[in-house]
Design a protein around this motif. Structure first.
Motif, PDB file in Angstrom:
ATOM      1  N   UNK A  66      22.621  42.431  58.676  1.00 59.08           N
ATOM      2  CA  UNK A  66      23.588  43.117  57.929  1.00 59.08           C
ATOM      3  C   UNK A  66      24.309  42.617  58.587  1.00 59.08           C
ATOM      4  N   UNK A  67      26.010  41.893  58.914  1.00 62.53           N
ATOM      5  CA  UNK A  67      27.090  41.832  59.346  1.00 62.53           C
ATOM      6  C   UNK A  67      28.341  42.449  58.590  1.00 62.53           C
ATOM      7  N   UNK A  68      27.803  44.527  58.546  1.00 62.16           N
ATOM      8  CA  UNK A  68      28.511  45.054  57.669  1.00 62.16           C
ATOM      9  C   UNK A  68      28.687  46.270  58.362  1.00 62.16           C
ATOM     10  N   UNK A  69      29.109  47.358  57.340  1.00 61.59           N
ATOM     11  CA  UNK A  69      28.933  48.379  57.621  1.00 61.59           C
ATOM     12  C   UNK A  69      29.066  50.198  57.051  1.00 61.59           C
ATOM     13  N   UNK A  70      29.407  51.117  57.143  1.00 58.57           N
ATOM     14  CA  UNK A  70      29.873  51.629  56.096  1.00 58.57           C
ATOM     15  C   UNK A  70      28.608  51.916  55.076  1.00 58.57           C
ATOM     16  N   UNK A  71      29.225  52.352  54.344  1.00 53.41           N
ATOM     17  CA  UNK A  71      28.893  51.947  52.234  1.00 53.41           C
ATOM     18  C   UNK A  71      28.302  50.787  52.062  1.00 53.41           C
ATOM     19  N   UNK A  98      12.381  43.865  47.482  1.00 54.59           N
ATOM     20  CA  UNK A  98      11.047  44.539  48.283  1.00 54.59           C
ATOM     21  C   UNK A  98      11.142  42.892  49.615  1.00 54.59           C
ATOM     22  N   UNK A  99      12.678  43.571  50.145  1.00 57.76           N
ATOM     23  CA  UNK A  99      12.829  41.944  51.281  1.00 57.76           C
ATOM     24  C   UNK A  99      11.660  43.131  53.042  1.00 57.76           C
ATOM     25  N   UNK A 100      12.090  44.018  52.826  1.00 54.13           N
ATOM     26  CA  UNK A 100      10.906  45.059  54.011  1.00 54.13           C
ATOM     27  C   UNK A 100       9.162  44.556  53.525  1.00 54.13           C
ATOM     28  N   UNK A 101       8.843  45.022  52.125  1.00 49.34           N
ATOM     29  CA  UNK A 101       7.613  44.863  51.757  1.00 49.34           C
ATOM     30  C   UNK A 101       7.440  43.211  52.233  1.00 49.34           C
ATOM     31  N   UNK A 102       8.064  42.655  51.694  1.00 47.34           N
ATOM     32  CA  UNK A 102       7.664  41.184  51.873  1.00 47.34           C
ATOM     33  C   UNK A 102       7.258  40.309  53.122  1.00 47.34           C
ATOM     34  N   UNK A 103       7.595  41.155  54.291  1.00 42.99           N
ATOM     35  CA  UNK A 103       7.772  40.505  55.464  1.00 42.99           C
ATOM     36  C   UNK A 103       8.639  41.183  56.149  1.00 42.99           C
ATOM     37  N   UNK A 104      10.169  40.988  56.274  1.00 41.61           N
ATOM     38  CA  UNK A 104      11.626  40.703  56.662  1.00 41.61           C
ATOM     39  C   UNK A 104      11.555  41.672  57.162  1.00 41.61           C
ATOM     40  N   UNK A 105      12.467  41.610  58.481  1.00 42.06           N
ATOM     41  CA  UNK A 105      13.248  42.841  58.774  1.00 42.06           C
ATOM     42  C   UNK A 105      14.557  42.509  58.474  1.00 42.06           C
ATOM     43  N   UNK A 106      14.926  44.093  58.583  1.00 44.36           N
ATOM     44  CA  UNK A 106      16.485  43.735  58.078  1.00 44.36           C
ATOM     45  C   UNK A 106      16.900  44.649  59.306  1.00 44.36           C
ATOM     46  N   UNK A 107      18.049  43.904  59.752  1.00 43.68           N
ATOM     47  CA  UNK A 107      18.918  44.009  61.077  1.00 43.68           C
ATOM     48  C   UNK A 107      20.694  44.580  60.987  1.00 43.68           C
ATOM     49  N   UNK A 108      20.152  46.345  60.749  1.00 43.23           N
ATOM     50  CA  UNK A 108      21.309  46.904  60.469  1.00 43.23           C
ATOM     51  C   UNK A 108      23.091  46.561  61.843  1.00 43.23           C
ATOM     52  N   UNK A 109      23.847  45.843  62.031  1.00 46.91           N
ATOM     53  CA  UNK A 109      24.290  45.421  63.191  1.00 46.91           C
ATOM     54  C   UNK A 109      25.054  46.518  62.913  1.00 46.91           C
ATOM     55  N   UNK A 110      25.803  47.352  62.599  1.00 46.86           N
ATOM     56  CA  UNK A 110      26.267  48.783  62.514  1.00 46.86           C
ATOM     57  C   UNK A 110      26.287  49.416  62.165  1.00 46.86           C
TER      58      UNK A 110
END
Length: 402
Positions: free
Chosen positions: A225-230, A243-255
């Motif tokens: 996720x190349x974003x920030x804030x809301x 179901x992104x995470x429950x489906x096996x992928x991981x989220x990277x909150x880059x900021x």
């Protein structure tokens, strides 16, 4: 004759005493905090950064070289044209000496250009793009708190090390998002990973369904996720629905900062790995500062707000050491003086204007792991400043060659 000597002495004193004060233009030092106070980054920096700036002035003593210090602020609404108009008005008619915070990279780049033209100091704490200390660097421009490179090395590096070697980016479509995606993608590739694709969306979007579906269908291990804030908070909320995470992928909150974790809540944010330059519960000094901030705002500060405190305080220290608020003299001191305050110890400012300091990798706690409000992070690692930030000779700033 005795009376003549007394009058002469009085006249001499009258000319000598104001001399030091005369080194402060307009008899005061005026600092403008220009940021987003009503949009997607209102909690990211917002009025809380203004409060941090006022704390710095109070802690400094309210005056510098005998001159009073004033803080003013304005909402740029994340629009470079509005920010540019405010900056010009502040410099041309309102006797503002320096502009700081400058959330949103497109805004920061525009205002830094104006500050360079007007020969005024700007210190960016809210925007991220490395262009500020790269191709768009200025002898009067400084970048505090973090940048896209530090976020890429921190969060991106941690996830690649954990096996996250294939990425798909959801990127906000302006200078900040482009820079954050580029820096992270380069780092992923250097470490042997690959980028499977990306999609861009306009700042402040509310529906991320099509972007998330594309990320999901890519099969990438990491959705960056190349974003920030809301924008980040809404992306994470909707990712749970798909179901992104429950489906096996991981989220990277880059900021992702403490402010957004608080707004999102631990139930949704748990497990997210993030990088910040400061956290309130790291040590006793941080806790003491955070409690003072909390009494004023009813919230704990993030790295943007404490970075703004640091930037204002260092600017005032530079004026005091230079004995003047003349821009060239103050810029020289800002480049030479180490940064030692609540934000960092032994921070250093490079020739490109980037303030190098340690960054920290955290993971958001599960709800059951949190002992109280704002107890949100588990410390994972320290990223030394020289690893977190680009060296001046690799930043692309022409000033670095001088």
């Amino acid at each position: 004759m005795k009376l003549l000597h007394l009058v002469s002495a009085a006249l001499l004193a009258a000319t000598v005493i104001p001399a030091a004060a005369a080194e402060i233009s307009d008899g005061k030092v005026k600092i403008g905090i220009l940021n987003d106070q009503s949009g997607v980054y209102a909690d990211f920096g917002g009025k809380w950064s203004v409060e941090a700036a006022k704390m710095a002035v109070e802690d400094f003593g309210g005056k510098v070289q005998g001159a009073p210090i004033e803080v003013i602020d304005a909402d740029h609404q994340n629009k470079p044209d509005i920010a540019s108009n405010i900056a010009r008005q502040w410099y041309d008619t309102e006797q503002v000496d320096a502009i700081m915070e400058l959330t949103t990279s497109s805004v920061a780049l525009a205002v830094q250009g104006i500050s360079k033209e007007k020969k005024k100091i700007d210190i960016v704490t809210g925007a991220a793009t490395t262009d500020l200390t790269g191709k768009s660097c200025s002898p009067y421009g400084f970048h505090w708190a973090y940048d896209t490179h530090s976020q890429a090395v921190g969060t991106g590096g941690a996830l690649v090390a954990q096996g996250g070697d294939s990425w798909y980016f959801i990127t906000v479509d302006y200078a900040f998002g482009h820079s954050l995606e580029e820096q992270t993608a380069n780092f992923v590739k250097e470490k042997g990973g690959k980028v499977l694709g990306s999609v861009r969306y306009p700042l402040g979007a509310t529906d991320y369904s099509s972007f998330l579906l594309q990320a999901q269908s890519s099969g990438a291990k990491i959705v960056g996720l190349a974003n920030a804030g809301l924008d980040t908070s809404n992306s994470i909320k909707q990712a749970a629905d798909f179901g992104i995470v429950s489906g096996g992928q991981r989220l990277a909150a880059l900021l992702f900062t403490l402010a957004e974790v608080h707004g999102l809540g631990l139930q949704a944010a748990q497990g997210v790995v993030l990088t910040e330059g400061w956290y309130w519960d790291q040590n006793d000094k941080n806790r003491e500062f955070a409690e003072r901030f909390f009494k004023r705002t009813n919230r704990m500060p993030n790295m943007i707000q404490v970075g703004t405190y640091s930037a204002v305080l260092q600017y005032l220290k530079a004026i005091d050491k230079a004995g003047t608020d003349e821009t060239e003299a103050v810029a020289k001191q800002l480049h030479e003086m180490p940064v030692n305050d609540i934000f960092t110890e032994n921070g250093k400012v490079q020739a490109d204007g980037n303030m190098v300091h340690d960054m920290y990798l955290f993971q958001v706690k599960k709800p059951e792991e949190s002992k109280k409000d704002w107890d949100y992070y588990t410390y994972l690692a320290t990223i030394p400043g020289d690893e977190a930030f680009l060296p001046a000779d690799k930043s692309g700033c022409p000033l670095s060659a001088k």
